[in-house]
Design a protein around this motif. Structure first.
Motif, mmCIF file in Angstrom:
data_model
loop_
_atom_site.group_PDB
_atom_site.id
_atom_site.type_symbol
_atom_site.label_atom_id
_atom_site.label_comp_id
_atom_site.label_asym_id
_atom_site.label_seq_id
_atom_site.Cartn_x
_atom_site.Cartn_y
_atom_site.Cartn_z
ATOM 1 N N GLU A 21 11.629 10.902 -3.021
ATOM 2 C CA GLU A 21 10.757 11.757 -4.105
ATOM 3 C C GLU A 21 9.468 12.090 -3.694
ATOM 4 O OE1 GLU A 21 10.741 9.047 -7.421
ATOM 5 O OE2 GLU A 21 12.938 8.735 -7.593
ATOM 6 N N THR A 22 8.667 11.406 -2.815
ATOM 7 C CA THR A 22 7.241 11.661 -2.648
ATOM 8 C C THR A 22 7.410 13.176 -1.746
ATOM 9 O OG1 THR A 22 6.607 9.565 -2.748
ATOM 10 C CG2 THR A 22 5.275 11.067 -1.451
ATOM 11 N N ARG A 23 8.321 13.197 -0.791
ATOM 12 C CA ARG A 23 8.582 14.277 0.261
ATOM 13 C C ARG A 23 8.978 15.365 -0.717
ATOM 14 N NH1 ARG A 23 6.741 16.245 5.115
ATOM 15 N NH2 ARG A 23 7.891 18.302 5.113
ATOM 16 N N ALA A 24 9.788 15.307 -1.793
ATOM 17 C CA ALA A 24 10.376 16.207 -2.467
ATOM 18 C C ALA A 24 9.073 16.795 -3.177
ATOM 19 C CB ALA A 24 11.390 15.837 -3.761
ATOM 20 N N ALA A 25 8.097 15.928 -4.020
ATOM 21 C CA ALA A 25 6.989 16.555 -4.329
ATOM 22 C C ALA A 25 5.797 17.208 -3.394
ATOM 23 C CB ALA A 25 6.326 15.342 -5.224
ATOM 24 N N ILE A 26 6.195 16.703 -2.133
ATOM 25 C CA ILE A 26 5.038 17.598 -1.300
ATOM 26 C C ILE A 26 5.848 18.881 -0.980
ATOM 27 C CG2 ILE A 26 4.455 17.448 1.337
ATOM 28 C CD1 ILE A 26 4.396 14.677 0.837
ATOM 29 N N GLY A 40 4.340 21.244 2.410
ATOM 30 C CA GLY A 40 5.380 20.506 3.531
ATOM 31 C C GLY A 40 4.548 20.788 4.746
ATOM 32 N N GLU A 41 4.508 22.026 5.264
ATOM 33 C CA GLU A 41 4.148 22.250 6.569
ATOM 34 C C GLU A 41 2.759 21.520 7.008
ATOM 35 O OE1 GLU A 41 4.280 26.445 7.464
ATOM 36 O OE2 GLU A 41 6.445 26.479 7.273
ATOM 37 N N GLN A 85 0.941 -1.291 -0.134
ATOM 38 C CA GLN A 85 0.155 0.249 -0.001
ATOM 39 C C GLN A 85 0.965 1.326 0.125
ATOM 40 O OE1 GLN A 85 -2.396 0.404 3.474
ATOM 41 N NE2 GLN A 85 -0.797 0.323 4.909
ATOM 42 N N ASN A 86 2.079 1.334 0.618
ATOM 43 C CA ASN A 86 2.739 2.482 0.575
ATOM 44 C C ASN A 86 3.325 3.204 -0.596
ATOM 45 O OD1 ASN A 86 2.332 3.022 3.307
ATOM 46 N ND2 ASN A 86 4.127 1.700 4.179
ATOM 47 N N ASP A 87 3.846 2.003 -1.397
ATOM 48 C CA ASP A 87 4.185 2.417 -2.536
ATOM 49 C C ASP A 87 3.204 3.103 -3.433
ATOM 50 O OD1 ASP A 87 7.014 1.895 -1.982
ATOM 51 O OD2 ASP A 87 6.789 -0.185 -2.799
ATOM 52 N N GLN A 88 1.952 2.209 -3.434
ATOM 53 C CA GLN A 88 0.911 2.576 -4.265
ATOM 54 C C GLN A 88 0.458 4.230 -3.885
ATOM 55 O OE1 GLN A 88 -1.680 -0.445 -3.433
ATOM 56 N NE2 GLN A 88 -0.659 -1.970 -5.047
ATOM 57 N N HIS A 89 0.270 4.241 -2.611
ATOM 58 C CA HIS A 89 -0.152 5.713 -2.182
ATOM 59 C C HIS A 89 1.013 6.688 -2.488
ATOM 60 C CE1 HIS A 89 -2.978 3.305 0.991
ATOM 61 N NE2 HIS A 89 -3.550 3.488 -0.575
ATOM 62 N N ALA A 90 2.108 6.441 -2.402
ATOM 63 C CA ALA A 90 3.192 7.357 -2.692
ATOM 64 C C ALA A 90 3.198 7.914 -4.018
ATOM 65 C CB ALA A 90 4.466 6.677 -2.267
ATOM 66 N N ASP A 91 2.618 6.876 -4.995
ATOM 67 C CA ASP A 91 2.677 7.087 -6.395
ATOM 68 C C ASP A 91 1.288 7.983 -6.508
ATOM 69 O OD1 ASP A 91 4.486 5.520 -7.077
ATOM 70 O OD2 ASP A 91 3.513 3.757 -7.807
ATOM 71 N N THR A 92 0.458 7.813 -5.677
ATOM 72 C CA THR A 92 -0.770 8.526 -6.030
ATOM 73 C C THR A 92 -0.470 10.150 -5.456
ATOM 74 O OG1 THR A 92 -2.434 6.904 -5.470
ATOM 75 C CG2 THR A 92 -3.089 9.051 -5.186
ATOM 76 N N VAL A 93 0.229 10.245 -4.271
ATOM 77 C CA VAL A 93 0.620 11.445 -3.844
ATOM 78 C C VAL A 93 1.402 12.374 -4.820
ATOM 79 C CG1 VAL A 93 2.032 12.789 -2.090
ATOM 80 C CG2 VAL A 93 0.665 10.848 -1.392
ATOM 81 N N ARG A 94 2.252 11.546 -5.522
ATOM 82 C CA ARG A 94 3.280 12.247 -6.643
ATOM 83 C C ARG A 94 2.434 12.425 -7.817
ATOM 84 N NH1 ARG A 94 6.662 8.164 -5.078
ATOM 85 N NH2 ARG A 94 6.376 7.206 -6.958
ATOM 86 N N ALA A 95 1.149 12.003 -8.045
ATOM 87 C CA ALA A 95 0.344 11.951 -9.288
ATOM 88 C C ALA A 95 -0.493 13.399 -8.987
ATOM 89 C CB ALA A 95 -0.464 10.914 -9.626
ATOM 90 N N VAL A 96 -1.221 13.595 -7.885
ATOM 91 C CA VAL A 96 -1.930 14.856 -7.569
ATOM 92 C C VAL A 96 -1.334 16.074 -7.024
ATOM 93 C CG1 VAL A 96 -3.804 12.988 -6.925
ATOM 94 C CG2 VAL A 96 -2.501 14.037 -5.014
ATOM 95 N N LEU A 97 -0.073 15.978 -6.517
ATOM 96 C CA LEU A 97 0.245 17.172 -6.037
ATOM 97 C C LEU A 97 1.095 18.114 -7.032
ATOM 98 C CD1 LEU A 97 2.240 16.292 -2.602
ATOM 99 C CD2 LEU A 97 1.165 18.317 -2.962
ATOM 100 N N PRO A 98 1.763 17.805 -8.055
ATOM 101 C CA PRO A 98 2.685 18.671 -8.702
ATOM 102 C C PRO A 98 1.910 19.966 -9.331
ATOM 103 C CG PRO A 98 2.959 16.705 -9.503
ATOM 104 C CD PRO A 98 1.917 16.531 -8.457
ATOM 105 N N GLU A 99 0.406 19.870 -9.636
ATOM 106 C CA GLU A 99 -0.384 20.624 -10.329
ATOM 107 C C GLU A 99 -1.471 21.177 -9.507
ATOM 108 O OE1 GLU A 99 0.885 22.530 -12.958
ATOM 109 O OE2 GLU A 99 2.369 21.170 -13.021
#
Length: 343
Positions: free
Chosen positions: A262-267, A273-274, A193-207
Protein backbone atom coordinates in the motif's frame (compact mmCIF):
# COMPACT_ATOMS: atom_id res chain seq x y z
CA UNK A 1 17.00 -9.39 18.83
CA UNK A 2 17.00 -13.16 19.15
CA UNK A 3 20.48 -13.29 17.59
CA UNK A 4 22.09 -11.22 20.37
CA UNK A 5 24.26 -12.99 22.94
CA UNK A 6 23.22 -10.88 25.93
CA UNK A 7 25.73 -12.59 28.21
CA UNK A 8 28.72 -11.56 26.09
CA UNK A 9 28.10 -8.02 24.93
CA UNK A 10 31.01 -5.80 23.88
CA UNK A 11 31.95 -3.07 26.38
CA UNK A 12 29.63 -0.10 26.31
CA UNK A 13 30.85 3.06 24.60
CA UNK A 14 28.77 5.31 26.88
CA UNK A 15 30.92 7.68 28.99
CA UNK A 16 31.05 6.64 32.64
CA UNK A 17 30.12 10.22 33.59
CA UNK A 18 26.73 10.07 31.83
CA UNK A 19 24.11 12.16 33.64
CA UNK A 20 20.36 11.55 33.24
CA UNK A 21 18.36 14.66 34.17
CA UNK A 22 14.69 14.40 35.13
CA UNK A 23 12.48 17.51 34.92
CA UNK A 24 8.97 18.31 36.08
CA UNK A 25 8.26 15.13 38.07
CA UNK A 26 6.13 15.40 41.22
CA UNK A 27 6.73 11.74 42.08
CA UNK A 28 10.46 11.64 42.79
CA UNK A 29 10.54 7.87 43.29
CA UNK A 30 9.11 7.39 39.81
CA UNK A 31 11.59 9.91 38.42
CA UNK A 32 14.53 8.03 39.93
CA UNK A 33 13.21 4.70 38.67
CA UNK A 34 12.65 6.03 35.16
CA UNK A 35 16.06 7.67 35.06
CA UNK A 36 17.68 4.39 36.07
CA UNK A 37 15.75 2.41 33.45
CA UNK A 38 16.61 4.82 30.66
CA UNK A 39 20.25 4.97 31.74
CA UNK A 40 20.52 1.20 31.70
CA UNK A 41 18.91 1.06 28.26
CA UNK A 42 21.35 3.64 26.90
CA UNK A 43 24.31 1.80 28.46
CA UNK A 44 23.23 -1.42 26.75
CA UNK A 45 22.76 0.31 23.38
CA UNK A 46 26.30 1.62 23.76
CA UNK A 47 27.49 -1.93 23.14
CA UNK A 48 25.99 -1.79 19.64
CA UNK A 49 26.50 1.86 18.68
CA UNK A 50 29.25 4.41 19.17
CA UNK A 51 27.90 6.58 21.99
CA UNK A 52 31.27 7.92 23.10
CA UNK A 53 30.18 11.48 22.23
CA UNK A 54 26.99 11.31 24.30
CA UNK A 55 26.82 14.41 26.52
CA UNK A 56 23.80 13.51 28.64
CA UNK A 57 20.09 12.69 28.72
CA UNK A 58 17.18 14.96 29.65
CA UNK A 59 13.70 13.57 30.31
CA UNK A 60 10.91 16.06 30.84
CA UNK A 61 7.24 16.00 31.74
CA UNK A 62 7.04 19.25 29.77
CA UNK A 63 8.96 18.22 26.67
CA UNK A 64 9.13 21.69 25.14
CA UNK A 65 10.56 23.12 28.35
CA UNK A 66 13.07 20.27 28.57
CA UNK A 67 14.30 21.02 25.05
CA UNK A 68 14.56 24.73 25.70
CA UNK A 69 16.59 24.09 28.88
CA UNK A 70 19.46 22.34 27.10
CA UNK A 71 22.63 24.41 26.97
CA UNK A 72 23.90 24.21 23.39
CA UNK A 73 27.28 25.65 24.32
CA UNK A 74 27.31 28.19 21.49
CA UNK A 75 25.95 31.71 21.75
CA UNK A 76 23.45 32.97 19.21
CA UNK A 77 21.69 29.68 18.45
CA UNK A 78 17.91 29.69 18.70
CA UNK A 79 16.41 27.57 21.50
CA UNK A 80 15.79 23.96 20.61
CA UNK A 81 12.25 22.99 19.64
CA UNK A 82 10.45 19.93 18.31
CA UNK A 83 8.84 18.84 15.07
CA UNK A 84 5.18 19.84 15.22
CA UNK A 85 3.19 19.16 12.06
CA UNK A 86 -0.08 17.40 11.29
CA UNK A 87 1.83 14.31 10.15
CA UNK A 88 4.73 14.33 12.63
CA UNK A 89 4.84 15.13 16.35
CA UNK A 90 8.29 15.15 17.90
CA UNK A 91 8.67 13.17 21.14
CA UNK A 92 12.46 12.87 21.27
CA UNK A 93 15.44 14.74 19.88
CA UNK A 94 19.20 14.42 19.62
CA UNK A 95 20.72 17.85 20.10
CA UNK A 96 24.25 18.71 19.07
CA UNK A 97 26.07 20.71 21.74
CA UNK A 98 29.55 22.13 22.26
CA UNK A 99 31.46 21.07 25.36
CA UNK A 100 35.02 22.33 25.92
CA UNK A 101 35.55 22.74 22.19
CA UNK A 102 34.22 19.25 21.35
CA UNK A 103 30.90 18.62 19.61
CA UNK A 104 28.75 16.10 21.43
CA UNK A 105 25.13 14.93 21.37
CA UNK A 106 22.53 15.39 24.10
CA UNK A 107 19.34 13.32 24.16
CA UNK A 108 15.97 14.80 25.11
CA UNK A 109 12.80 12.77 25.65
CA UNK A 110 9.14 13.37 26.36
CA UNK A 111 8.71 11.47 29.64
CA UNK A 112 5.25 10.25 28.65
CA UNK A 113 6.74 8.08 25.89
CA UNK A 114 9.18 6.34 28.25
CA UNK A 115 6.94 5.71 31.27
CA UNK A 116 6.01 2.20 29.99
CA UNK A 117 9.55 1.13 30.94
CA UNK A 118 8.64 1.37 34.63
CA UNK A 119 4.87 0.74 34.49
CA UNK A 120 4.78 -2.83 33.27
CA UNK A 121 1.55 -3.64 35.12
CA UNK A 122 -0.29 -0.73 33.46
CA UNK A 123 1.18 -0.93 29.95
CA UNK A 124 1.60 -3.40 27.12
CA UNK A 125 4.68 -5.10 25.72
CA UNK A 126 4.14 -3.06 22.54
CA UNK A 127 4.33 0.18 24.54
CA UNK A 128 7.58 -0.93 26.18
CA UNK A 129 9.02 -1.94 22.82
CA UNK A 130 8.04 1.46 21.47
CA UNK A 131 9.86 3.19 24.34
CA UNK A 132 13.02 1.18 23.68
CA UNK A 133 12.72 1.92 19.98
CA UNK A 134 12.54 5.66 20.64
CA UNK A 135 15.67 5.52 22.80
CA UNK A 136 17.49 3.37 20.23
CA UNK A 137 16.62 5.80 17.44
CA UNK A 138 18.07 8.77 19.30
CA UNK A 139 21.16 6.79 20.28
CA UNK A 140 21.58 6.05 16.58
CA UNK A 141 21.71 9.79 15.97
CA UNK A 142 24.59 10.07 18.43
CA UNK A 143 26.55 7.54 16.39
CA UNK A 144 25.70 9.15 13.05
CA UNK A 145 26.34 12.69 14.33
CA UNK A 146 29.86 11.77 15.43
CA UNK A 147 30.73 10.38 12.01
CA UNK A 148 29.27 13.39 10.22
CA UNK A 149 31.10 15.83 12.49
CA UNK A 150 34.41 14.09 11.84
CA UNK A 151 34.13 13.37 8.12
CA UNK A 152 31.61 15.75 6.50
CA UNK A 153 32.80 19.36 6.87
CA UNK A 154 29.54 20.97 5.72
CA UNK A 155 27.66 19.01 8.40
CA UNK A 156 29.74 20.30 11.30
CA UNK A 157 28.02 22.25 14.05
CA UNK A 158 27.88 25.96 13.31
CA UNK A 159 29.13 25.72 9.71
CA UNK A 160 27.44 28.09 7.28
CA UNK A 161 27.52 27.06 3.61
CA UNK A 162 28.10 30.14 1.45
CA UNK A 163 26.79 28.66 -1.81
CA UNK A 164 23.00 29.21 -1.77
CA UNK A 165 21.97 26.18 -3.80
CA UNK A 166 24.24 23.83 -1.88
CA UNK A 167 23.09 25.25 1.46
CA UNK A 168 19.49 24.42 0.59
CA UNK A 169 20.09 21.03 -1.00
CA UNK A 170 22.68 19.85 1.51
CA UNK A 171 20.39 20.45 4.46
CA UNK A 172 17.70 18.22 2.97
CA UNK A 173 20.20 15.60 1.80
CA UNK A 174 21.68 15.43 5.27
CA UNK A 175 18.28 14.85 6.88
CA UNK A 176 17.57 12.05 4.41
CA UNK A 177 20.91 10.36 5.09
CA UNK A 178 20.72 10.81 8.86
CA UNK A 179 17.28 9.24 9.15
CA UNK A 180 18.08 6.41 6.75
CA UNK A 181 21.27 5.57 8.63
CA UNK A 182 19.72 5.87 12.08
CA UNK A 183 16.71 3.71 11.23
CA UNK A 184 18.96 1.09 9.70
CA UNK A 185 21.32 1.20 12.67
CA UNK A 186 18.55 0.90 15.27
CA UNK A 187 16.28 -1.52 13.36
CA UNK A 188 16.80 -4.55 15.62
CA UNK A 189 15.74 -2.50 18.66
CA UNK A 190 12.75 -0.79 17.03
CA UNK A 191 10.47 -3.50 15.63
CA UNK A 192 7.53 -1.12 15.26
CA UNK A 193 9.30 1.63 13.37
CA UNK A 194 8.64 0.42 9.84
CA UNK A 195 4.86 0.27 10.22
CA UNK A 196 4.90 3.72 11.85
CA UNK A 197 7.06 5.20 9.11
CA UNK A 198 4.96 3.55 6.39
CA UNK A 199 1.91 5.25 7.90
CA UNK A 200 3.75 8.59 7.76
CA UNK A 201 4.71 8.09 4.12
CA UNK A 202 1.09 7.36 3.21
CA UNK A 203 0.00 10.45 5.13
CA UNK A 204 2.35 12.94 3.48
CA UNK A 205 2.43 11.64 -0.10
CA UNK A 206 -1.07 11.79 -1.62
CA UNK A 207 -1.38 15.58 -1.86
CA UNK A 208 2.27 16.63 -1.68
CA UNK A 209 2.54 17.72 -5.30
CA UNK A 210 -0.88 19.34 -5.23
CA UNK A 211 0.09 21.38 -2.18
CA UNK A 212 3.40 22.30 -3.82
CA UNK A 213 1.56 23.48 -6.93
CA UNK A 214 -0.78 25.58 -4.80
CA UNK A 215 2.27 27.22 -3.21
CA UNK A 216 3.70 27.89 -6.66
CA UNK A 217 0.41 29.45 -7.70
CA UNK A 218 0.64 31.73 -4.70
CA UNK A 219 4.23 32.58 -5.64
CA UNK A 220 3.06 33.79 -9.06
CA UNK A 221 1.25 36.55 -7.16
CA UNK A 222 3.52 37.33 -4.18
CA UNK A 223 6.91 36.83 -5.93
CA UNK A 224 8.82 35.93 -2.73
CA UNK A 225 11.42 33.29 -3.63
CA UNK A 226 12.26 32.48 -0.01
CA UNK A 227 8.60 31.87 0.74
CA UNK A 228 8.41 29.69 -2.36
CA UNK A 229 11.38 27.71 -1.15
CA UNK A 230 9.89 27.13 2.29
CA UNK A 231 6.37 26.34 1.13
CA UNK A 232 6.60 24.57 -2.23
CA UNK A 233 10.08 23.19 -1.54
CA UNK A 234 9.00 21.90 1.83
CA UNK A 235 6.05 20.05 0.32
CA UNK A 236 8.15 18.52 -2.46
CA UNK A 237 10.88 17.28 -0.11
CA UNK A 238 8.74 16.03 2.77
CA UNK A 239 7.95 12.68 1.05
CA UNK A 240 11.68 12.08 0.47
CA UNK A 241 12.43 12.71 4.13
CA UNK A 242 9.59 10.41 5.23
CA UNK A 243 10.69 7.66 2.86
CA UNK A 244 14.28 7.89 4.14
CA UNK A 245 13.10 6.75 7.58
CA UNK A 246 11.21 3.81 6.11
CA UNK A 247 13.96 2.76 3.71
CA UNK A 248 16.53 2.65 6.51
CA UNK A 249 14.31 0.43 8.62
CA UNK A 250 13.50 -1.78 5.64
CA UNK A 251 17.17 -2.28 4.81
CA UNK A 252 17.89 -2.94 8.48
CA UNK A 253 15.47 -5.88 8.31
CA UNK A 254 16.10 -6.92 4.68
CA UNK A 255 12.54 -6.07 3.65
CA UNK A 256 11.21 -5.21 0.20
CA UNK A 257 8.27 -3.24 -1.16
CA UNK A 258 6.36 -6.51 -1.25
CA UNK A 259 6.15 -6.08 2.53
CA UNK A 260 4.57 -2.62 2.10
CA UNK A 261 2.40 -2.78 -1.04
CA UNK A 262 0.00 0.00 0.00
CA UNK A 263 2.87 2.35 0.77
CA UNK A 264 4.55 1.60 -2.55
CA UNK A 265 1.26 2.25 -4.32
CA UNK A 266 1.01 5.64 -2.60
CA UNK A 267 4.58 6.46 -3.66
CA UNK A 268 3.80 5.61 -7.28
CA UNK A 269 0.50 7.47 -7.26
CA UNK A 270 2.23 10.53 -5.82
CA UNK A 271 4.81 10.59 -8.61
CA UNK A 272 7.78 9.67 -6.43
CA UNK A 273 8.54 6.12 -7.57
CA UNK A 274 11.79 6.79 -9.45
CA UNK A 275 12.98 9.33 -6.89
CA UNK A 276 12.44 6.94 -3.98
CA UNK A 277 14.20 4.12 -5.81
CA UNK A 278 17.15 6.44 -6.45
CA UNK A 279 17.09 7.48 -2.79
CA UNK A 280 17.34 3.86 -1.70
CA UNK A 281 20.15 3.05 -4.13
CA UNK A 282 22.20 6.06 -3.08
CA UNK A 283 21.65 5.56 0.64
CA UNK A 284 22.65 1.92 0.35
CA UNK A 285 25.81 2.91 -1.50
CA UNK A 286 26.65 5.49 1.16
CA UNK A 287 26.07 2.94 3.92
CA UNK A 288 28.43 0.46 2.29
CA UNK A 289 31.08 3.10 1.60
CA UNK A 290 31.31 4.47 5.15
CA UNK A 291 34.72 2.84 5.86
CA UNK A 292 36.19 4.87 2.98
CA UNK A 293 34.71 8.26 3.94
CA UNK A 294 37.09 11.16 4.43
CA UNK A 295 36.78 14.89 4.91
CA UNK A 296 38.30 15.40 1.45
CA UNK A 297 35.39 13.64 -0.26
CA UNK A 298 31.95 15.17 -0.85
CA UNK A 299 30.30 12.00 0.40
CA UNK A 300 26.73 13.34 0.34
CA UNK A 301 27.00 14.60 -3.25
CA UNK A 302 24.74 11.80 -4.61
CA UNK A 303 21.96 12.83 -2.22
CA UNK A 304 22.50 16.53 -2.93
CA UNK A 305 22.03 15.76 -6.62
CA UNK A 306 18.91 13.73 -5.85
CA UNK A 307 17.45 16.60 -3.86
CA UNK A 308 17.98 18.88 -6.86
CA UNK A 309 16.05 16.34 -8.93
CA UNK A 310 13.18 16.52 -6.42
CA UNK A 311 12.92 20.28 -6.90
CA UNK A 312 13.10 19.91 -10.68
CA UNK A 313 10.33 17.29 -10.58
CA UNK A 314 8.13 19.97 -9.05
CA UNK A 315 9.11 22.62 -11.57
CA UNK A 316 11.61 24.57 -9.44
CA UNK A 317 15.08 25.19 -10.89
CA UNK A 318 18.13 26.73 -9.22
CA UNK A 319 20.35 28.84 -11.48
CA UNK A 320 23.17 31.38 -11.33
CA UNK A 321 23.04 34.67 -13.18
CA UNK A 322 25.95 36.27 -15.01
CA UNK A 323 27.20 37.80 -11.75
CA UNK A 324 27.24 34.38 -10.10
CA UNK A 325 24.25 35.10 -7.86
CA UNK A 326 21.88 32.22 -7.18
CA UNK A 327 18.17 32.42 -7.84
CA UNK A 328 15.29 30.14 -8.81
CA UNK A 329 13.02 29.98 -11.81
CA UNK A 330 9.63 28.34 -11.99
CA UNK A 331 8.43 27.86 -15.57
CA UNK A 332 4.70 28.09 -16.12
CA UNK A 333 2.80 24.82 -16.29
CA UNK A 334 -0.94 24.15 -16.36
CA UNK A 335 -0.73 22.69 -12.83
CA UNK A 336 0.95 25.75 -11.37
CA UNK A 337 -0.88 28.62 -13.05
CA UNK A 338 -2.83 30.92 -10.73
CA UNK A 339 -6.50 30.02 -10.76
CA UNK A 340 -7.43 33.53 -11.91
CA UNK A 341 -5.18 33.12 -14.93
CA UNK A 342 -6.97 29.96 -16.02
CA UNK A 343 -10.39 31.63 -16.35
Amino acid sequence: MDDIDWDNLPPTTVPSSLLVSLQGFTNQDAAVELGKAVGECVMTLGSFMDLSTLDGVTIGIDYDAALASIDQGIEGLRPLDRTDTEEMQGVAKTCQVMRDGVVKSHLAFNAEMLVPLIAEDQTTMEARQSAIGIIAHECGHVDVNARMEALVPDARLGVKIADFERAVLFQIARIAWDEYAVCRLSARFAPQQNDQHADTVRAVLPEARTRANESIKAYRLHGDLYRLLGEAGGELCQPIKACAYLLGGMDGEDLTWADFPETRAAIEAGGYGELVDALRDRCRALWDSQPTWSAELDVLAPLVDLTRDVFVSGGIYFYQDEAGEWSMKVPFTPESMPDDAMT
